[in-house]
Design a protein around this motif. Structure first.
Motif, mmCIF file in Angstrom:
data_model
loop_
_atom_site.group_PDB
_atom_site.id
_atom_site.type_symbol
_atom_site.label_atom_id
_atom_site.label_comp_id
_atom_site.label_asym_id
_atom_site.label_seq_id
_atom_site.Cartn_x
_atom_site.Cartn_y
_atom_site.Cartn_z
ATOM 1 N N GLY A 7 12.038 -1.134 -4.693
ATOM 2 C CA GLY A 7 12.453 0.510 -4.420
ATOM 3 C C GLY A 7 13.705 0.742 -3.879
ATOM 4 O O GLY A 7 14.078 -0.552 -3.357
ATOM 5 N N PRO A 8 14.518 1.856 -4.039
ATOM 6 C CA PRO A 8 15.311 1.421 -3.599
ATOM 7 C C PRO A 8 15.926 1.466 -2.240
ATOM 8 O O PRO A 8 16.982 1.006 -2.190
ATOM 9 C CB PRO A 8 16.161 3.198 -4.074
ATOM 10 N N SER A 9 14.760 1.305 -1.392
ATOM 11 C CA SER A 9 15.069 1.512 0.569
ATOM 12 C C SER A 9 14.114 0.090 0.499
ATOM 13 O O SER A 9 14.271 -0.128 1.924
ATOM 14 C CB SER A 9 14.341 2.280 0.855
ATOM 15 N N ARG A 47 9.681 4.998 -6.393
ATOM 16 C CA ARG A 47 11.759 5.383 -7.040
ATOM 17 C C ARG A 47 11.237 6.007 -6.003
ATOM 18 O O ARG A 47 11.856 7.229 -6.840
ATOM 19 C CB ARG A 47 10.409 5.990 -8.877
ATOM 20 N N ARG A 49 13.196 8.706 -2.902
ATOM 21 C CA ARG A 49 14.150 8.390 -2.356
ATOM 22 C C ARG A 49 13.393 8.662 -0.999
ATOM 23 O O ARG A 49 14.347 8.348 0.240
ATOM 24 C CB ARG A 49 15.124 8.646 -2.857
#
Length: 74
Positions: A7-9, A47, A49
């Motif tokens: 994931g983005p983080s 996915r 945020r």
């Protein structure tokens, strides 16, 4: 694992695993917590945020788990 898989983080959501352990579907969880299947799918596919604390609490209540059981840092 790549950043994309986490994931983005760098946070991984274990929703699939917890659902499987409990024999529960995403559809049933959606009904219990009042969150759309689409939004739960975004979360379980790493996915998302952001997540509201109220949603996080509702998911944990429905799955009878702690936040640390649902979200892990990689």
């Amino acid at each position: 694992m790549s950043d994309e898989e986490d994931g983005p983080s760098g946070i991984h959501c274990r929703l699939d695993e917890l659902l499987a352990e409990r024999g529960m579907t995403v559809t049933r969880l959606s009904e219990l917590v009042g969150v759309s299947v689409v939004n739960l799918s975004v979360l379980k596919n790493d996915r998302a945020r952001a997540i509201r604390f109220s949603t996080l609490t509702a998911i944990c209540d429905a799955l009878q788990c702690d936040v640390g059981d649902l979200l892990v840092r990689r």
